[in-house]
Design a protein around this motif. Sequence first.
Motif, PDB file in Angstrom:
ATOM      1  N   CYS A 114     -14.155  10.918 -13.870  1.00 41.79           N
ATOM      2  CA  CYS A 114     -15.436  10.463 -13.300  1.00 41.79           C
ATOM      3  C   CYS A 114     -15.592   9.476 -12.117  1.00 41.79           C
ATOM      4  CB  CYS A 114     -15.650   9.403 -14.411  1.00 41.79           C
ATOM      5  SG  CYS A 114     -15.696   8.916 -16.455  1.00 41.79           S
ATOM      6  N   PRO A 115     -15.044  11.422 -11.434  1.00 41.02           N
ATOM      7  CA  PRO A 115     -15.243  10.775 -10.232  1.00 41.02           C
ATOM      8  C   PRO A 115     -16.199   9.862  -9.078  1.00 41.02           C
ATOM      9  CG  PRO A 115     -15.787  13.239 -10.556  1.00 41.02           C
ATOM     10  CD  PRO A 115     -15.444  12.683 -11.699  1.00 41.02           C
ATOM     11  N   GLU A 116     -17.238  10.309  -9.526  1.00 38.47           N
ATOM     12  CA  GLU A 116     -18.325   9.641  -8.708  1.00 38.47           C
ATOM     13  C   GLU A 116     -18.362   8.227  -8.911  1.00 38.47           C
ATOM     14  OE1 GLU A 116     -18.780  11.269 -12.000  1.00 38.47           O
ATOM     15  OE2 GLU A 116     -19.612   9.342 -13.440  1.00 38.47           O
ATOM     16  N   THR A 117     -17.732   7.434  -9.793  1.00 36.36           N
ATOM     17  CA  THR A 117     -17.420   6.043 -10.293  1.00 36.36           C
ATOM     18  C   THR A 117     -16.183   5.744  -8.574  1.00 36.36           C
ATOM     19  OG1 THR A 117     -16.996   5.813 -12.263  1.00 36.36           O
ATOM     20  CG2 THR A 117     -16.561   3.914 -11.087  1.00 36.36           C
ATOM     21  N   LEU A 118     -17.244   4.582  -7.854  1.00 39.41           N
ATOM     22  CA  LEU A 118     -16.654   3.788  -7.600  1.00 39.41           C
ATOM     23  C   LEU A 118     -15.279   2.884  -7.142  1.00 39.41           C
ATOM     24  CD1 LEU A 118     -16.918   3.715  -4.142  1.00 39.41           C
ATOM     25  CD2 LEU A 118     -19.156   1.568  -4.603  1.00 39.41           C
ATOM     26  N   LEU A 119     -14.224   3.198  -7.139  1.00 42.31           N
ATOM     27  CA  LEU A 119     -13.494   1.866  -7.258  1.00 42.31           C
ATOM     28  C   LEU A 119     -13.035   1.411  -6.372  1.00 42.31           C
ATOM     29  CD1 LEU A 119     -10.566   5.201  -7.625  1.00 42.31           C
ATOM     30  CD2 LEU A 119     -12.152   4.033  -9.486  1.00 42.31           C
ATOM     31  N   LEU A 120     -13.186   0.215  -6.981  1.00 39.63           N
ATOM     32  CA  LEU A 120     -12.888  -1.323  -6.493  1.00 39.63           C
ATOM     33  C   LEU A 120     -11.805  -1.825  -6.670  1.00 39.63           C
ATOM     34  CD1 LEU A 120     -16.679  -1.633  -6.529  1.00 39.63           C
ATOM     35  CD2 LEU A 120     -15.905  -1.551  -4.271  1.00 39.63           C
ATOM     36  N   PRO A 121     -10.584  -1.823  -6.346  1.00 36.04           N
ATOM     37  CA  PRO A 121      -9.374  -2.910  -6.417  1.00 36.04           C
ATOM     38  C   PRO A 121     -10.036  -4.089  -5.409  1.00 36.04           C
ATOM     39  CG  PRO A 121      -8.460  -0.661  -6.322  1.00 36.04           C
ATOM     40  CD  PRO A 121     -10.061  -0.374  -5.805  1.00 36.04           C
TER      41      PRO A 121
ATOM     42  N   TYR B 288       0.407  -1.377   0.036  1.00 33.51           N
ATOM     43  CA  TYR B 288      -0.167   0.049   0.095  1.00 33.51           C
ATOM     44  C   TYR B 288       0.877   0.953  -0.043  1.00 33.51           C
ATOM     45  CZ  TYR B 288      -3.515  -3.103   1.187  1.00 33.51           C
ATOM     46  OH  TYR B 288      -4.494  -4.884   1.127  1.00 33.51           O
ATOM     47  N   GLY B 289       2.549   1.362  -0.306  1.00 32.14           N
ATOM     48  CA  GLY B 289       3.129   2.275  -0.141  1.00 32.14           C
ATOM     49  C   GLY B 289       3.073   3.064   1.336  1.00 32.14           C
ATOM     50  N   THR B 290       3.223   2.663   2.403  1.00 33.93           N
ATOM     51  CA  THR B 290       3.045   3.552   3.711  1.00 33.93           C
ATOM     52  C   THR B 290       2.772   2.058   4.549  1.00 33.93           C
ATOM     53  OG1 THR B 290       0.651   3.798   4.195  1.00 33.93           O
ATOM     54  CG2 THR B 290       1.598   5.605   3.131  1.00 33.93           C
ATOM     55  N   GLY B 291       3.355   2.498   5.182  1.00 40.38           N
ATOM     56  CA  GLY B 291       3.530   2.247   7.322  1.00 40.38           C
ATOM     57  C   GLY B 291       4.797   0.849   6.981  1.00 40.38           C
ATOM     58  N   ASN B 292       4.679   0.470   8.417  1.00 41.06           N
ATOM     59  CA  ASN B 292       5.773  -0.390   8.881  1.00 41.06           C
ATOM     60  C   ASN B 292       5.901  -1.944   8.954  1.00 41.06           C
ATOM     61  OD1 ASN B 292       8.092   1.001   7.731  1.00 41.06           O
ATOM     62  ND2 ASN B 292       7.576   2.736   9.147  1.00 41.06           N
ATOM     63  N   GLY B 293       4.090  -1.829   9.004  1.00 41.15           N
ATOM     64  CA  GLY B 293       3.507  -2.926  10.020  1.00 41.15           C
ATOM     65  C   GLY B 293       3.402  -4.146   8.463  1.00 41.15           C
ATOM     66  N   ILE B 294       3.005  -4.823   9.315  1.00 37.14           N
ATOM     67  CA  ILE B 294       1.711  -6.374   7.981  1.00 37.14           C
ATOM     68  C   ILE B 294       0.760  -6.163   8.138  1.00 37.14           C
ATOM     69  CG2 ILE B 294       1.991  -8.310   8.380  1.00 37.14           C
ATOM     70  CD1 ILE B 294       4.939  -8.016   7.855  1.00 37.14           C
ATOM     71  N   ALA B 295       0.450  -6.220   7.392  1.00 40.30           N
ATOM     72  CA  ALA B 295      -1.087  -5.905   6.820  1.00 40.30           C
ATOM     73  C   ALA B 295      -1.982  -7.334   6.298  1.00 40.30           C
ATOM     74  CB  ALA B 295      -1.321  -4.144   5.998  1.00 40.30           C
ATOM     75  N   PRO B 296      -3.000  -7.042   6.655  1.00 36.00           N
ATOM     76  CA  PRO B 296      -3.760  -8.483   5.845  1.00 36.00           C
ATOM     77  C   PRO B 296      -4.254  -7.778   4.646  1.00 36.00           C
ATOM     78  CG  PRO B 296      -5.747  -7.210   7.434  1.00 36.00           C
ATOM     79  CD  PRO B 296      -4.016  -6.063   7.755  1.00 36.00           C
TER      80      PRO B 296
ATOM     81  N   TYR C  81      -3.738  -1.727  -5.995  1.00 31.56           N
ATOM     82  CA  TYR C  81      -3.296  -2.725  -4.632  1.00 31.56           C
ATOM     83  C   TYR C  81      -4.899  -1.270  -3.776  1.00 31.56           C
ATOM     84  CZ  TYR C  81       0.027  -6.638  -6.088  1.00 31.56           C
ATOM     85  OH  TYR C  81       0.007  -7.580  -6.416  1.00 31.56           O
ATOM     86  N   SER C  82      -4.874  -0.192  -4.113  1.00 29.20           N
ATOM     87  CA  SER C  82      -5.601   0.415  -3.695  1.00 29.20           C
ATOM     88  C   SER C  82      -5.978   1.431  -4.060  1.00 29.20           C
ATOM     89  CB  SER C  82      -5.273   1.314  -2.427  1.00 29.20           C
ATOM     90  OG  SER C  82      -4.002   1.372  -2.496  1.00 29.20           O
ATOM     91  N   ALA C  83      -7.735   2.196  -3.614  1.00 31.17           N
ATOM     92  CA  ALA C  83      -7.572   3.089  -4.304  1.00 31.17           C
ATOM     93  C   ALA C  83      -7.552   4.371  -4.068  1.00 31.17           C
ATOM     94  CB  ALA C  83      -9.452   3.670  -4.271  1.00 31.17           C
ATOM     95  N   ARG C  84      -6.505   4.285  -2.919  1.00 30.57           N
ATOM     96  CA  ARG C  84      -5.882   5.189  -2.148  1.00 30.57           C
ATOM     97  C   ARG C  84      -4.241   5.923  -3.721  1.00 30.57           C
ATOM     98  NH1 ARG C  84      -1.515   5.028   1.612  1.00 30.57           N
ATOM     99  NH2 ARG C  84      -0.303   6.771   1.497  1.00 30.57           N
ATOM    100  N   ALA C  85      -4.172   4.476  -4.273  1.00 30.73           N
ATOM    101  CA  ALA C  85      -2.928   4.414  -4.763  1.00 30.73           C
ATOM    102  C   ALA C  85      -3.557   5.341  -6.099  1.00 30.73           C
ATOM    103  CB  ALA C  85      -2.489   3.235  -5.359  1.00 30.73           C
ATOM    104  N   ILE C  86      -5.179   5.343  -6.945  1.00 33.71           N
ATOM    105  CA  ILE C  86      -4.978   6.018  -8.150  1.00 33.71           C
ATOM    106  C   ILE C  86      -5.090   7.422  -7.750  1.00 33.71           C
ATOM    107  CG2 ILE C  86      -7.372   6.410  -9.553  1.00 33.71           C
ATOM    108  CD1 ILE C  86      -7.979   3.535  -9.036  1.00 33.71           C
ATOM    109  N   ARG C  87      -5.583   7.354  -6.430  1.00 37.63           N
ATOM    110  CA  ARG C  87      -6.198   9.212  -5.929  1.00 37.63           C
ATOM    111  C   ARG C  87      -4.448   9.669  -6.175  1.00 37.63           C
ATOM    112  NH1 ARG C  87      -9.773   6.904  -2.706  1.00 37.63           N
ATOM    113  NH2 ARG C  87      -8.982   6.979  -0.761  1.00 37.63           N
ATOM    114  N   GLU C  88      -3.751   9.085  -4.679  1.00 39.21           N
ATOM    115  CA  GLU C  88      -2.508   9.895  -4.744  1.00 39.21           C
ATOM    116  C   GLU C  88      -1.204   9.211  -6.022  1.00 39.21           C
ATOM    117  OE1 GLU C  88      -1.756   9.544  -1.048  1.00 39.21           O
ATOM    118  OE2 GLU C  88      -3.600   9.887  -0.084  1.00 39.21           O
TER     119      GLU C  88
END
Length: 273
Positions: free
Chosen positions: A254-261, A21-29, A215-222
């Motif tokens: 099309c910012p109204e489209t819900l991004l679902l990776p 996800y591009g941030t954090g130092n832990g293990i994520a599910p 892997y995340s909608a955030r990656a698209i936004r940012e």
Amino acid sequence: MITEWYLLDTGFCAVKERIAYGTGNGIAPCHAVCGLLHHDARGWLLFDTGYAPRVMEATRFLPYRLYRSVTPFHLREIDTAMRQIARYGLTPDNIETVIVSHFHADHIGGLLDCGAAHFVASRTAFEAIQGRTGLDALRRAFLPPLLPADFAARTTWSEDLHSGEILPGLGATRDLFGDGSCLLVDLPGHARGQIGLIARTVKSESLFFAADATYSARAIRENIPFHPATRFFTDDSRAARATLQALRKYHHACPETLLLPTHCPEVFARCSR
Ligand SMILES: [Zn+2]
Ligand SMILES: [Zn+2]
């Protein structure tokens, strides 16, 4: 038109947050979420089938056991897509169509449970894994025991569908049912021939099942590209970066489209329970 839709969490693997996800130092599910949609004329369809305990079986011995070591997963029978559809009064026989975004094991784990469903996939994606076994398959995150023997005979290739609307950023689409409600888009890079789905609902919602284009909608936004450590499973890094830019252009238009990776934490948070 799509009249109902649900998100189903089929289990997760443990990943380093920074790598996925591009941030954090832990293990994520890293959850594998698939989509269950109802089309008023064509019945129930699934976008991917996620994990299933069969993935554990398939990775019990080497060389496929290496898949488990790279992405250690936690899978339960009650989380399989086919168990979860019972919540909506459905059995595998009610699933008419399964769209296969790509052939990575965390997307095809439940294919063998899908009754007599019809499959939709890209020919390009299938040809990239067809007949591959051992390390050759593993390099493509493909586990041959997960694929139904009659897969090709039950599949409509996305390349053979009629052209649909041209979308900003994403370009050409294929119109799955001929009514503009389910548009298939090419999302190359992460896996050869990967496809996504843009679905329009009767409530005028636009849903973008983006598979593993990111892997995340955030990656698209940012604008966060894949971490270099994901390269081992990436088919074409340059194409993956171009796909991220295409997703960003589409999102701006099309910012109204819900991004679902598939593996997005925000998507997991929306899953039906
Ligand atoms: Zn993948
Ligand atoms: Zn995946």
